[in-house]
Design a protein around this motif. Structure first.
Motif, PDB file in Angstrom:
ATOM      1  N   PHE A  59      12.103  39.934  52.832  1.00  0.00           N
ATOM      2  CA  PHE A  59      12.894  38.804  52.320  1.00  0.00           C
ATOM      3  C   PHE A  59      13.731  38.185  53.440  1.00  0.00           C
ATOM      4  O   PHE A  59      13.722  36.980  53.658  1.00  0.00           O
ATOM      5  CB  PHE A  59      13.843  39.283  51.203  1.00  0.00           C
ATOM      6  N   VAL A  60      14.449  39.059  54.129  1.00  0.00           N
ATOM      7  CA  VAL A  60      15.366  38.582  55.163  1.00  0.00           C
ATOM      8  C   VAL A  60      14.606  37.953  56.330  1.00  0.00           C
ATOM      9  O   VAL A  60      14.990  36.909  56.851  1.00  0.00           O
ATOM     10  CB  VAL A  60      16.265  39.745  55.641  1.00  0.00           C
ATOM     11  N   ILE A  61      13.505  38.603  56.716  1.00  0.00           N
ATOM     12  CA  ILE A  61      12.761  38.088  57.881  1.00  0.00           C
ATOM     13  C   ILE A  61      12.152  36.727  57.549  1.00  0.00           C
ATOM     14  O   ILE A  61      12.181  35.809  58.362  1.00  0.00           O
ATOM     15  CB  ILE A  61      11.673  39.091  58.334  1.00  0.00           C
ATOM     16  N   ILE A  62      11.614  36.555  56.350  1.00  0.00           N
ATOM     17  CA  ILE A  62      11.052  35.257  55.983  1.00  0.00           C
ATOM     18  C   ILE A  62      12.143  34.181  56.021  1.00  0.00           C
ATOM     19  O   ILE A  62      11.902  33.044  56.416  1.00  0.00           O
ATOM     20  CB  ILE A  62      10.385  35.308  54.587  1.00  0.00           C
ATOM     21  N   SER A  63      13.366  34.552  55.671  1.00  0.00           N
ATOM     22  CA  SER A  63      14.449  33.567  55.671  1.00  0.00           C
ATOM     23  C   SER A  63      14.926  33.245  57.075  1.00  0.00           C
ATOM     24  O   SER A  63      15.859  32.462  57.254  1.00  0.00           O
ATOM     25  CB  SER A  63      15.630  34.084  54.848  1.00  0.00           C
ATOM     26  N   GLY A  64      14.302  33.851  58.074  1.00  0.00           N
ATOM     27  CA  GLY A  64      14.661  33.550  59.453  1.00  0.00           C
ATOM     28  C   GLY A  64      15.707  34.489  60.019  1.00  0.00           C
ATOM     29  O   GLY A  64      16.215  34.262  61.101  1.00  0.00           O
ATOM     30  N   ALA A 114       7.111  45.688  44.533  1.00  0.00           N
ATOM     31  CA  ALA A 114       6.295  44.740  45.310  1.00  0.00           C
ATOM     32  C   ALA A 114       5.840  43.579  44.426  1.00  0.00           C
ATOM     33  O   ALA A 114       5.865  42.418  44.857  1.00  0.00           O
ATOM     34  CB  ALA A 114       5.090  45.459  45.917  1.00  0.00           C
ATOM     35  N   ILE A 115       5.420  43.904  43.218  1.00  0.00           N
ATOM     36  CA  ILE A 115       4.932  42.839  42.324  1.00  0.00           C
ATOM     37  C   ILE A 115       6.065  41.873  41.974  1.00  0.00           C
ATOM     38  O   ILE A 115       5.918  40.649  42.083  1.00  0.00           O
ATOM     39  CB  ILE A 115       4.321  43.454  41.034  1.00  0.00           C
ATOM     40  N   ILE A 116       7.226  42.439  41.607  1.00  0.00           N
ATOM     41  CA  ILE A 116       8.358  41.564  41.264  1.00  0.00           C
ATOM     42  C   ILE A 116       8.783  40.742  42.480  1.00  0.00           C
ATOM     43  O   ILE A 116       9.016  39.531  42.398  1.00  0.00           O
ATOM     44  CB  ILE A 116       9.543  42.398  40.720  1.00  0.00           C
ATOM     45  N   ALA A 117       8.836  41.400  43.642  1.00  0.00           N
ATOM     46  CA  ALA A 117       9.242  40.700  44.859  1.00  0.00           C
ATOM     47  C   ALA A 117       8.279  39.552  45.156  1.00  0.00           C
ATOM     48  O   ALA A 117       8.687  38.455  45.563  1.00  0.00           O
ATOM     49  CB  ALA A 117       9.287  41.674  46.039  1.00  0.00           C
ATOM     50  N   SER A 118       6.999  39.817  44.947  1.00  0.00           N
ATOM     51  CA  SER A 118       5.980  38.801  45.186  1.00  0.00           C
ATOM     52  C   SER A 118       6.185  37.600  44.272  1.00  0.00           C
ATOM     53  O   SER A 118       6.089  36.442  44.701  1.00  0.00           O
ATOM     54  CB  SER A 118       4.600  39.416  44.931  1.00  0.00           C
ATOM     55  N   ILE A 119       6.487  37.902  43.011  1.00  0.00           N
ATOM     56  CA  ILE A 119       6.725  36.815  42.052  1.00  0.00           C
ATOM     57  C   ILE A 119       7.970  36.024  42.455  1.00  0.00           C
ATOM     58  O   ILE A 119       7.972  34.792  42.466  1.00  0.00           O
ATOM     59  CB  ILE A 119       6.876  37.388  40.620  1.00  0.00           C
ATOM     60  N   VAL A 120       9.018  36.753  42.832  1.00  0.00           N
ATOM     61  CA  VAL A 120      10.260  36.069  43.232  1.00  0.00           C
ATOM     62  C   VAL A 120       9.994  35.155  44.438  1.00  0.00           C
ATOM     63  O   VAL A 120      10.432  34.009  44.477  1.00  0.00           O
ATOM     64  CB  VAL A 120      11.370  37.094  43.565  1.00  0.00           C
ATOM     65  N   LEU A 121       9.247  35.669  45.413  1.00  0.00           N
ATOM     66  CA  LEU A 121       9.012  34.881  46.629  1.00  0.00           C
ATOM     67  C   LEU A 121       8.113  33.677  46.378  1.00  0.00           C
ATOM     68  O   LEU A 121       8.284  32.631  46.984  1.00  0.00           O
ATOM     69  CB  LEU A 121       8.399  35.763  47.719  1.00  0.00           C
ATOM     70  N   LEU A 170      22.561  35.259  49.151  1.00  0.00           N
ATOM     71  CA  LEU A 170      21.723  35.832  48.100  1.00  0.00           C
ATOM     72  C   LEU A 170      20.556  36.617  48.701  1.00  0.00           C
ATOM     73  O   LEU A 170      20.207  37.704  48.221  1.00  0.00           O
ATOM     74  CB  LEU A 170      21.196  34.719  47.177  1.00  0.00           C
ATOM     75  N   THR A 171      19.965  36.084  49.767  1.00  0.00           N
ATOM     76  CA  THR A 171      18.826  36.756  50.400  1.00  0.00           C
ATOM     77  C   THR A 171      19.212  38.150  50.884  1.00  0.00           C
ATOM     78  O   THR A 171      18.509  39.133  50.635  1.00  0.00           O
ATOM     79  CB  THR A 171      18.313  35.924  51.589  1.00  0.00           C
ATOM     80  N   TYR A 172      20.357  38.234  51.575  1.00  0.00           N
ATOM     81  CA  TYR A 172      20.781  39.541  52.075  1.00  0.00           C
ATOM     82  C   TYR A 172      21.186  40.468  50.924  1.00  0.00           C
ATOM     83  O   TYR A 172      21.014  41.689  51.009  1.00  0.00           O
ATOM     84  CB  TYR A 172      21.921  39.379  53.086  1.00  0.00           C
ATOM     85  N   ALA A 173      21.713  39.872  49.842  1.00  0.00           N
ATOM     86  CA  ALA A 173      22.079  40.695  48.679  1.00  0.00           C
ATOM     87  C   ALA A 173      20.820  41.289  48.043  1.00  0.00           C
ATOM     88  O   ALA A 173      20.802  42.464  47.667  1.00  0.00           O
ATOM     89  CB  ALA A 173      22.858  39.860  47.671  1.00  0.00           C
ATOM     90  N   ILE A 174      19.768  40.483  47.938  1.00  0.00           N
ATOM     91  CA  ILE A 174      18.505  40.989  47.381  1.00  0.00           C
ATOM     92  C   ILE A 174      17.991  42.128  48.252  1.00  0.00           C
ATOM     93  O   ILE A 174      17.591  43.188  47.766  1.00  0.00           O
ATOM     94  CB  ILE A 174      17.459  39.850  47.302  1.00  0.00           C
ATOM     95  N   CYS A 175      18.033  41.911  49.543  1.00  0.00           N
ATOM     96  CA  CYS A 175      17.584  42.938  50.487  1.00  0.00           C
ATOM     97  C   CYS A 175      18.371  44.228  50.259  1.00  0.00           C
ATOM     98  O   CYS A 175      17.794  45.311  50.150  1.00  0.00           O
ATOM     99  CB  CYS A 175      17.742  42.431  51.916  1.00  0.00           C
ATOM    100  N   GLY A 176      19.698  44.103  50.155  1.00  0.00           N
ATOM    101  CA  GLY A 176      20.530  45.285  49.938  1.00  0.00           C
ATOM    102  C   GLY A 176      20.220  45.969  48.613  1.00  0.00           C
ATOM    103  O   GLY A 176      20.150  47.202  48.537  1.00  0.00           O
ATOM    104  N   VAL A 227       4.592  39.898  50.726  1.00  0.00           N
ATOM    105  CA  VAL A 227       4.949  41.249  50.313  1.00  0.00           C
ATOM    106  C   VAL A 227       3.732  42.166  50.388  1.00  0.00           C
ATOM    107  O   VAL A 227       3.821  43.286  50.885  1.00  0.00           O
ATOM    108  CB  VAL A 227       5.519  41.225  48.880  1.00  0.00           C
ATOM    109  N   ILE A 228       2.588  41.656  49.945  1.00  0.00           N
ATOM    110  CA  ILE A 228       1.381  42.496  49.951  1.00  0.00           C
ATOM    111  C   ILE A 228       1.058  42.926  51.384  1.00  0.00           C
ATOM    112  O   ILE A 228       0.676  44.065  51.634  1.00  0.00           O
ATOM    113  CB  ILE A 228       0.186  41.745  49.277  1.00  0.00           C
ATOM    114  N   GLY A 229       1.262  42.008  52.335  1.00  0.00           N
ATOM    115  CA  GLY A 229       1.042  42.339  53.751  1.00  0.00           C
ATOM    116  C   GLY A 229       1.940  43.489  54.182  1.00  0.00           C
ATOM    117  O   GLY A 229       1.499  44.427  54.856  1.00  0.00           O
ATOM    118  N   THR A 230       3.186  43.428  53.787  1.00  0.00           N
ATOM    119  CA  THR A 230       4.137  44.473  54.154  1.00  0.00           C
ATOM    120  C   THR A 230       3.727  45.823  53.575  1.00  0.00           C
ATOM    121  O   THR A 230       3.797  46.856  54.249  1.00  0.00           O
ATOM    122  CB  THR A 230       5.550  44.100  53.664  1.00  0.00           C
ATOM    123  N   ILE A 231       3.269  45.820  52.322  1.00  0.00           N
ATOM    124  CA  ILE A 231       2.828  47.074  51.705  1.00  0.00           C
ATOM    125  C   ILE A 231       1.624  47.640  52.465  1.00  0.00           C
ATOM    126  O   ILE A 231       1.558  48.828  52.765  1.00  0.00           O
ATOM    127  CB  ILE A 231       2.466  46.850  50.211  1.00  0.00           C
TER     128      ILE A 231
END
Lengths: 507, 334
Positions: B70-75, B193-200, B232-238, B285-289
């Motif tokens: 999440f964080v890396i995609i946000s730069g 991973a599935i939820i994260a994928s949907i969120v992204l 919000l991005t960093y909060a999700i990550c945390g 996300v799938i790539g990360t998994i």
């Protein structure tokens, strides 16, 4: 070593040609420079002055033509080669290393060594730099960090650096653009001294009074061509302006109508440092207000300040008659103001995202289900609609915007703001990087938008563009609005006169 | 999965072979090749027990990898995910063991404390303009220190919470489908991973994260409140680190306050191997998994083959460089 201006010029450029993809930047340009003279090089933005000087300093290679130094034909394959022949340039933006001292900057890469050549001889470094400053009759501490100096002093360090290469030809690109009155006087004293020592100075400027003050001769360029070379003292300013703008615009399409009398935007007494000084103006519904001026006149700064992208020192912004506090771009957008930057790739588009996402970006919140999920089908439909309306040429709305042409990228940005219901559109150089055919299309689009009741500001450095589009023209110089013209009657000469009006003359 | 794979190309969507799908495909092929190689040359590799071991080992790194994706995609970057995981595990321990509260509160507490600390990182980055690398380097130490302080530098055991094993070592799915011994921790990783994928890919949060990572200034000039989305991005990550904290402490049946350093590098490596660009704006996300699986298959396979533990670390390093090189080559072609 005071040389009389001799028969053989120091620099002689003949028939210089240079093309870039899609543009003939220079066509058979000639230029010569005598030892011990200041030769002003003038022309509108894009006339080819910088290209010509980049060829003289070895940055660009000419496609054709000849360059002679002291009557000998030379090639200048690199800036280094030009430097070796005594040709140096002081750029408008200075290229100094801020954390190093003046002396270290001057001798960077050529430091005197000691102790088997391992250590830098800092003492000699300082002595040598001090000697150059003394020769220039300037008072700069060679051990002071450049980053802590004023721009004027940094410029003097650059000049010292050029002299350390035994420069005989010094190109100065708008050297006074960031200097105040006293600093300008000081710089001129240094230039006089260089002249007396036989250095030839090429002086690129937009400022008429400076040409009168310092230059011996003026060469005017226009549209990549050599126009004329004249003695500076005996030539009237109006003659030079006329040569710069040249072409007659009698047959050119001009703005018609005046917009409505309904005031949409009014700014009063905007100030921000030296770049925005007491700027006030109003904009009506259906009106196109052109902002003309030379580069660095403060037009983009005014636009960014109104848009909340940069903070203001003082001033008020009224939208539809009511004063609004605009501190961030989000505030501006909420007030219906859109800013379309000249640098679309950095500030306008997310180039890695699709046409659909870029068009809808400022309005994503309107396309949510359950406040969270993007309604991609709805986004797609609305994007399709705007692609059709603005005739954006793209294979499909999922194309990444980096793959579109400049004109189509501009349309995507316009679509973004139309979808967001912005009714004050500020265009900064709306046709930069856009080819001629697409330009006409953008012009028609802007006129349509004005006719539909949008209030439009067009910042443009191309005079024909300003005259083509504007109902009214505000001209800026050095952070001030120096005059307002009726777009239907104004001439290029009128604009150039206001755009080169120095603050000292006005004060 | 991104929407490119779901929708048919005929509808005008870009073709299947975009750079991102290519990168994922490459990662997937590498994973399959590794599995085939070790199955052929290491006799004890392709056993059920060993596969479960690999999955167990992947769960924590996979979840942390998703967090940092999440964080890396946000730069940005988040170096604190490892110690943040530890801190949240300690929080769960305090809530469940020291305070004796019920399990759901412990779960919520771990996730909420991670999200809170993440939001602080995000605020420091967005408001104080401190570069993400530095801000999260600081947070890495802060979380590590707090974990030691709160726990008294001693492990907290979950012996009073018998159901804690549900979060990782136990396999609920084997009760539904006998023979499928996938640990719950791994199932949680897949759900995350599935939820994260949907969120992204489907929500405004994801769209904003991609926009920030692709061109933050353009997003700001589009009237988007960049700071808020960044926080919000960093909060999700945390928050996701909190889930990793629950899995790891469940597997160990204890919150180990000294654990956590080094996990952040494995998580970033998983994301990078999976094709997430450290420049921001690109990643899945799938790539990360898949990336996380590649790392644990490699580690496990080399161990089963009897290769020295130390060499496995070397190989992981090589894999990271090769993965990024492939990314650069693919991007040039695109």
């Amino acid at each position: 070593m005071t040389d009389e201006p001799s028969a053989v010029p120091l620099v002689e450029m003949r028939g210089v040609e240079k093309s870039f993809p899609g543009v003939r930047a220079l066509q058979g340009v000639r230029f010569d420079l005598r030892s011990g003279e200041v030769h002003a090089l003038m022309g509108e933005n894009g006339a080819g002055k910088s290209t010509l000087m980049k060829i003289l300093t070895g940055v660009y290679q000419p496609d054709g033509g000849e360059i002679r130094i002291d009557g000998q034909p030379v090639t200048l394959p690199t800036p280094h080669a030009a430097q070796a022949l005594g040709i140096s340039i002081i750029h408008q933006e200075l290229f100094l290393m801020n954390h190093l001292t003046a002396a270290q900057n001057i001798f960077i890469g050529r430091e005197p060594r000691k102790g088997l050549g391992i250590f830098v001889d800092e003492a000699k470094l300082k002595r040598d730099a001090a000697a150059i400053f003394k020769r220039m009759k300037v008072d700069i501490d060679p051990g002071a960090e450049v980053g802590h100096m004023t721009v004027a002093r940094q410029q003097l360090v650059e000049i010292a650096k050029a002299l350390s290469y035994n420069a005989r030809v010094l190109v100065m690109d708008e050297p006074t653009s960031a200097l105040n009155e006293t600093e300008v006087e000081h710089l001129f004293a240094v230039i006089e001294d260089l002249k007396a020592n036989g250095v030839g100075v090429v002086y690129i400027t937009h400022k008429m009074d400076e040409v009168k003050r310092i230059a011996d001769r003026v060469t005017v360029m226009r549209d990549g061509q050599y126009i004329d070379t004249l003695p500076a003292a005996q030539t009237a300013m109006s003659t030079i302006i006329q040569l710069m703008v040249g072409r007659e615009l009698a047959d050119q399409h001009r703005a018609t109508g005046t917009g409505t009398a309904e005031e949409v935007l009014r700014v009063e007494g905007l100030n921000r440092g030296a770049m925005i000084r007491n700027v006030s103006f109003a904009l009506n519904r259906g009106e196109i207000l052109g902002f003309a001026g030379l580069m660095g006149a403060g037009r983009t700064e005014v636009a960014r300040a109104i848009f909340g992208a940069d903070p203001l020192d003082s001033g008020t912004i009224h939208i539809h008659g009511r004063e609004q506090k605009i501190a961030t771009p989000a505030d501006a957008v909420a007030n219906g103001i859109a800013y379309l930057s000249e640098d679309r790739k950095h500030f306008g588009l997310v180039t890695g995202m699709s046409v659909r996402d870029n068009v809808t970006m400022a309005s994503w919140r309107r396309f949510l289900s359950s406040g969270l999920f993007m309604q991609d089908d709805a986004l797609g439909k609305v994007a399709e609609e705007y692609v059709r309306k603005l005739k954006v040429k793209t294979p499909h709305i999922h194309q990444e915007t980096r793959l579109l042409s400049g004109g189509n990228q501009q349309k995507v940005v316009i679509a973004k703001w139309l979808l967001r219901d912005c009714d004050i559109l500020i265009f900064d150089e709306p046709t930069r990087g856009i080819d001629v055919g697409a330009k006409a299309e953008i012009y028609r689009l802007l006129e349509d938008l004005a006719a539909q009741g949008k209030a439009i500001i067009v910042i443009s450095s191309e005079l024909p563009e300003v005259l083509r589009l504007s109902h009214r023209i505000a001209v800026m110089c050095e952070g001030r609005i120096t005059g307002e013209l009726d777009g239907r009657m104004a001439s290029q000469e009128d604009i150039m006169t206001l755009a080169t009006q120095r603050s000292s003359a006005a004060a | 999965m991104t929407d490119t794979a779901v929708q048919p190309a005929a509808s005008g969507k870009p073709g299947f072979f975009t750079t991102q799908t290519m990168q994922k495909a490459v990662a997937f092929v590498v994973l399959v090749a590794l599995l085939a190689f070790f199955s052929a040359f290491a006799s004890n590799f392709a056993t059920g027990a060993n596969m479960v071991g690999i999955m167990q080992a992947t769960a924590v790194n996979g979840v942390l990898g998703v967090a940092v994706t999440f964080v890396i995609i946000s730069g940005g970057i988040d170096l604190s995910v490892g110690t943040m995981m530890t801190l949240t595990a300690v929080m769960a321990g305090i809530i469940l063991t020291n305070l004796g509260m019920p399990l759901p509160i412990g779960i919520l507490g771990a996730i909420a404390s991670g999200a809170f600390m993440g939001a602080i990182s995000g605020a420091v980055i967005a408001k104080l303009k401190i570069p993400p690398f530095i801000a999260t380097l600081g947070m890495m130490q802060i979380a590590r220190g707090l974990a030691l302080v709160f726990s008294g530098a001693k492990p907290i055991y979950f012996n009073d919470t018998p159901n804690y094993g549900l979060l990782s070592p136990e396999s609920s799915i084997s009760k539904l489908i006998p023979g499928v011994e996938i640990p719950n921790g791994v199932m949680i990783m897949f759900i995350v991973a599935i939820i994260a994928s949907i969120v992204l890919n489907r929500t405004i949060i994801g769209r904003m994260i991609f926009a920030l990572g692709s061109n933050e200034e353009a997003a700001r000039l589009s009237g988007i409140n960049v700071d808020r989305w960044k926080i919000l991005t960093y909060a999700i990550c945390g928050g996701i680190c909190g889930i990793a904290g629950l899995i790891v402490s469940s597997r160990l049946n204890s919150a180990q306050p000294a654990l956590g350093l080094g996990y952040e590098l494995d998580a970033i490596a998983a994301a990078v191997i999976g094709g997430t660009s450290l420049a921001g704006g690109r990643g899945t996300v799938i790539g990360t998994i898949i990336g996380a699986f590649i790392m644990s298959v490699l580690t496990n396979g080399l161990r089963v083959m009897g290769v020295l533990e130390e060499w496995k670390i070397v190989v992981t390093g090589v894999i990271i460089i090769v993965a990024v090189f492939i990314d650069i080559v693919l991007r040039k072609k695109a």
